[in-house]
Design a protein around this motif. Structure first.
Motif, PDB file in Angstrom:
ATOM      1  N   THR A 187      -0.871  -9.020  -4.514  1.00 15.38           N
ATOM      2  CA  THR A 187       0.435  -9.467  -4.007  1.00 15.38           C
ATOM      3  C   THR A 187       1.243 -10.109  -5.123  1.00 15.38           C
ATOM      4  O   THR A 187       2.035  -9.454  -5.776  1.00 15.38           O
ATOM      5  N   ASN A 191       4.038  -8.412  -7.500  1.00  7.24           N
ATOM      6  CA  ASN A 191       5.301  -8.445  -6.780  1.00  7.24           C
ATOM      7  C   ASN A 191       5.769  -9.898  -6.672  1.00  7.24           C
ATOM      8  O   ASN A 191       4.959 -10.797  -6.448  1.00  7.24           O
ATOM      9  N   SER A 193       8.419 -10.790  -4.561  1.00  6.78           N
ATOM     10  CA  SER A 193       9.243 -10.911  -3.363  1.00  6.78           C
ATOM     11  C   SER A 193       8.714 -12.020  -2.464  1.00  6.78           C
ATOM     12  O   SER A 193       7.586 -12.509  -2.607  1.00  6.78           O
ATOM     13  N   GLY A 195       7.916 -11.669   0.629  1.00 11.60           N
ATOM     14  CA  GLY A 195       6.802 -11.112   1.392  1.00 11.60           C
ATOM     15  C   GLY A 195       5.488 -11.217   0.642  1.00 11.60           C
ATOM     16  O   GLY A 195       4.446 -11.525   1.229  1.00 11.60           O
ATOM     17  N   ALA A 196       5.522 -10.969  -0.684  1.00  9.48           N
ATOM     18  CA  ALA A 196       4.309 -11.088  -1.499  1.00  9.48           C
ATOM     19  C   ALA A 196       3.847 -12.535  -1.595  1.00  9.48           C
ATOM     20  O   ALA A 196       2.645 -12.809  -1.675  1.00  9.48           O
ATOM     21  N   GLN A 197       4.802 -13.492  -1.588  1.00  9.15           N
ATOM     22  CA  GLN A 197       4.434 -14.906  -1.587  1.00  9.15           C
ATOM     23  C   GLN A 197       3.786 -15.310  -0.259  1.00  9.15           C
ATOM     24  O   GLN A 197       2.845 -16.099  -0.233  1.00  9.15           O
ATOM     25  N   LEU A 199       2.225 -13.318   2.117  1.00  9.84           N
ATOM     26  CA  LEU A 199       1.068 -12.572   2.629  1.00  9.84           C
ATOM     27  C   LEU A 199      -0.274 -13.286   2.418  1.00  9.84           C
ATOM     28  O   LEU A 199      -1.059 -13.371   3.371  1.00  9.84           O
ATOM     29  N   ALA A 391       0.659  -7.140   9.258  1.00  9.21           N
ATOM     30  CA  ALA A 391       0.505  -7.833   7.972  1.00  9.21           C
ATOM     31  C   ALA A 391      -0.914  -8.372   7.815  1.00  9.21           C
ATOM     32  O   ALA A 391      -1.519  -8.258   6.736  1.00  9.21           O
ATOM     33  N   GLY A 395      -3.373  -6.586   5.231  1.00 14.89           N
ATOM     34  CA  GLY A 395      -3.723  -7.472   4.126  1.00 14.89           C
ATOM     35  C   GLY A 395      -5.219  -7.589   3.942  1.00 14.89           C
ATOM     36  O   GLY A 395      -5.732  -7.557   2.816  1.00 14.89           O
ATOM     37  N   ASP A 423       0.987  -2.983  -0.414  1.00 13.81           N
ATOM     38  CA  ASP A 423       2.449  -2.830  -0.354  1.00 13.81           C
ATOM     39  C   ASP A 423       2.927  -2.697   1.088  1.00 13.81           C
ATOM     40  O   ASP A 423       3.996  -3.213   1.455  1.00 13.81           O
ATOM     41  N   ILE A 426       2.802  -6.127   2.513  1.00 14.50           N
ATOM     42  CA  ILE A 426       3.906  -6.929   1.977  1.00 14.50           C
ATOM     43  C   ILE A 426       5.206  -6.595   2.697  1.00 14.50           C
ATOM     44  O   ILE A 426       6.035  -7.483   2.963  1.00 14.50           O
ATOM     45  N   GLN A 430       7.499  -9.211   4.432  1.00 11.61           N
ATOM     46  CA  GLN A 430       8.898  -9.349   4.025  1.00 11.61           C
ATOM     47  C   GLN A 430       9.828  -9.310   5.234  1.00 11.61           C
ATOM     48  O   GLN A 430      10.837 -10.035   5.286  1.00 11.61           O
TER      49      GLN A 430
END
Length: 744
Positions: A187, A191, A193, A195-197, A199, A391, A395, A423, A426, A430
């Motif tokens: 993540t 990435n 973003s 969303g990556a933070q 997840l 998610a 994940g 992805d 994510i 997001q």
């Protein structure tokens, strides 16, 4: 009959909870008396009249038992303190948490100090332990200080020398950390973003990658429970595994064993957070019902699990997360029936009803925490729940596949597949972040505890009820629109802020945000009307603490205004405070204390601490300035150093006290006078500098030499005289002002 039994069980839960609070968090006689009386009345409601006298005697004995227990606990702590060897060996018991401080970033964690008399749980603070792993063992010379009685750990601790690792973490924790680190790499490692933070926190409870902006938008939109693993994630994982096992011919016993193993493994990976522990306990009880073929009762399952957990670990009674998890679950079980929702209703009504039930049940606790719930959280939760399950599952699958990347030959393929699945996860995370941002920008972001909120609540009730007349619904709708328009025709106001400098003319007043509608105030200026306007601008209803940096009128003159803002505490300098002035402060606050270097407070939105307190010199203005209090503040991701009016002598001491610096905002000393230490400005190299100063003042503030000095080290300077109120907006990560202006 079932409802009566549930009521009696609910009373037992409250009694157990209050007993836990009584044992661990309250020590004053008034608290003990109130809690014992409440406990007695609750239990009396479920007992016949003849048993109440006996219960009263039992309550008195319990009171004496808790007093004795408290005394024994204090003696045991003293015995453990005396048994601590130096250097001491300790085992890490929690993940290191990053803590902002004046000198830079440090880390704090729980640790068990190993002594011949037993283990001593401490709160360890050391910047060198940022990579420490749970269950690993270290050794160093410890400096110990007894903690308050309402803390789970018995002492604060700090290494006096460099800690040395003497034993690696155990294999089980190593596997859990490997799983978490794999998800981190898939993540945040690929990435940046939102969303990556989000997840890793949503899937395994790892919040280390989350920015202050992400935490803020999720909390304020009512999605704060998604920043980390909650009970819902446990349910999602178990349901997914159950659906897979249904497609096999495995017996009921083996299914139970596999589900318990999955639950245990998930607990190791995500850590035993209070909400996860609650959900796991409920899951174990529910699986027992299922295995034995008994009928499941949601309320009984929840309440029995709460009682058992509080008996095993009474400290859960002090956890906001546990309280929110229990209340939300109870609301989801009970309130849909109260709201008249049936399985035959449309899916949209059921989804809104579920979100509304959880919101109603957790509302009192959120208010007690200082959060201001809004109606947008209902919409946000309804929309976000669609993406939580994908998610979570994707994940976990991505992390499982990613852990196989070390296999020879096929490892690269597993890494690519894991990245693809990550992805997809994510993308779902997001979507949750976009929902949070949309909810905050929508017109539904209306505080429930407001005139508009009350009108909207009334409108929702009338629209929900089928028996309400059309004229009544129309009248309520018109009333709501009128109130909505009227309350939005206000003047300049601020919602997104963390630290602010009030425009109080030739004086100082800084706000450090602590909760939604509360703050710590550093100085007040000397104009009561202007100070009140500033507090209203930033929607401050409560002032937690007032810090008077030094005894000059332009820093304390408007203090009496804070008597209308529920002022809890005043911190004063150690010098030049007269008994008469202290008496005036006690008229508006129950507590007045002298400042000490190192004093700090933690709040929901941040923390602050005193980094320097000057001593009395002569009676000149410079002596009083140098006796001032210097404050470091961190709120919602930004660091600020508030220099009061300290002059070059006190600034030189400040330089020597901290070799490292991590400051975003510096409140320039003495309204931007010429008396600034060049080395201090250079060491700070702050991104922004604030000057609290009046227009056309007679002191030539801000002085051109000061402006040149701070601009030479790259600091952008803003003046309240030109820009009005100054404040940092954490979502935009920039300085904003109440009047259009440019940096000096």
């Amino acid at each position: 009959m079932q409802r009566f039994e549930s009521l009696k069980l609910l009373i037992v839960v409250f009694a157990t909870w209050l007993t836990s609070l009584l044992s661990f968090s309250f020590v004053t006689p008034s608290h003990w008396t109130i809690l014992l009386l409440t406990l007695f009345l609750l239990v009396c409601a479920a007992l016949p009249r003849a048993s109440r006298i006996l219960l009263l005697l039992v309550g008195a004995l319990c009171f004496m038992f808790f007093l004795v227990r408290l005394e024994l606990a204090q003696r045991e702590t003293q015995t453990l303190f005396e048994a601590v060897p130096n250097p001491a060996t300790f085992e890490i018991a929690s993940d290191p948490e990053s803590i902002a401080s004046f000198a830079g970033e440090t880390y704090a964690m729980n640790a068990n100090v190993l002594t011949p008399a037993g283990e001593l749980l401490v709160r360890l603070n050391d910047p060198l332990l940022h990579d420490a792993r749970i269950s690993s063992r270290w050794t160093c010379t410890l400096d110990l200080e007894v903690s308050p009685i309402n803390k789970r750990y018995r002492a604060f601790a700090q290494c006096e020398d460099e800690p040395v690792e003497v034993e690696n973490q155990n294999n089980l924790q190593w596997l859990g950390d490997s799983f978490r680190s794999t998800l981190q790499q898939l993540t945040g490692g690929r990435n940046t973003s939102l969303g990556a933070q989000l997840l890793p926190g949503l899937v395994v409870g790892d919040t280390s990658q989350q920015s202050a902006y992400l935490e803020d938008i999720l909390r304020e939109s009512g999605l704060g429970h998604l920043t980390a693993v909650s009970g819902a994630n446990v349910a999602i994982v178990l349901v997914a595994v159950t659906l897979l096992l249904k497609r096999t011919r495995i017996s009921r016993l083996y299914r139970l064993v596999l589900l318990l193993l999955v639950l245990g493994a998930y607990l190791v990976v995500v850590r035993p957070e209070p909400s996860v522990v609650r959900a796991s306990a409920m899951a174990v009880i529910a699986l027992g019902y299922w295995f034995l073929g008994l009928q499941k009762h949601g309320e009984a399952t929840l309440l029995v699990s709460v009682v058992l957990l509080l008996l095993v670990d009474p400290w859960l009674a002090l956890s906001w997360g546990f309280a929110l998890s229990v209340s939300a679950t109870f609301g989801l079980i009970v309130l849909p029936r109260v709201l008249g929702i049936t399985p035959c209703d449309h899916w949209s009504k059921k989804a809104i009803g579920v979100a509304l039930s959880a919101g109603i049940a957790t509302f009192p606790i959120l208010v007690a925490m200082g959060t201001d719930p809004s109606f947008a959280s209902i919409l946000a939760n309804v929309c976000a729940e669609v993406f939580v399950a994908p998610a979570t599952i994707l994940g976990l699958v991505a992390a499982l596949i990613g852990t196989l990347r070390f296999l020879p030959i096929v490892g690269a393929y597993f890494e690519q597949i894991g990245a693809f699945v990550a992805d997809s996860a994510i993308a779902s995370a997001q979507a949750i972040c976009w929902i949070a941002e949309f909810a905050l920008a929508s017109w539904l972001h209306i505080p429930v505890l407001s005139y508009t909120g009350f009108a909207l609540a009334l409108l929702i009730v009338l629209l929900w009820r089928k028996k309400s007349s059309k004229n009544l619904k129309l009248g309520a709708s018109v009333t709501f629109v009128v109130i909505l328009v009227a309350t939005n025709l206000n003047v300049f106001s601020v919602r997104d802020w963390s630290i602010a400098s009030c425009d109080v003319g030739q004086g100082d007043s800084t706000l450090i945000r602590t909760h939604k509608n509360s703050a710590v105030m550093v100085d007040t200026g000397d104009n009561p009307k202007v100070l009140r306007q500033c507090l209203e601008t930033f929607a401050i209803e409560h002032v937690d603490t007032l810090i008077i940096t030094h005894m000059h009128q332009d820093h304390y003159g408007a203090f009496e205004v804070l008597g209308d803002f529920n002022l809890k505490k005043v911190i004063i300098p150690t010098s030049y405070v007269t008994p008469e002035f202290r008496a005036k402060l006690l008229n508006i606050s129950p507590s007045v204390i002298e400042a000490t270097t190192g004093y700090f407070e933690d709040h929901l939105y941040g923390r602050w601490n005193i980094v320097q307190v000057g001593k009395a010199g002569g009676e000149s203005g410079a002596d009083i300035n140098n006796s001032g209090i210097v404050v470091f503040a961190w709120s919602k991701g930004v660091n600020a150093l508030l220099l009061a009016d300290v002059e070059i002598e006190a600034q030189a001491k400040l330089i020597a006290s901290a070799p490292e610096w991590n400051i975003n905002i510096v409140k320039i000393a003495h309204h931007g006078s010429r008396y600034q230490h060049p080395e201090l400005a250079m060491n700070l190299s702050a991104q922004f500098g604030w000057i609290s100063v009046g227009q056309d003042n007679s002191y030539s503030h801000p002085h051109p030499e000061m402006i040149s000095l701070y601009k030479s080290v790259g600091t952008q300077l803003y003046s309240t005289a030109l820009c009005g109120h100054l404040y940092y907006a954490p979502q935009a990560r920039e300085i904003r002002t109440s009047r259009a202006c440019e940096p000096l």
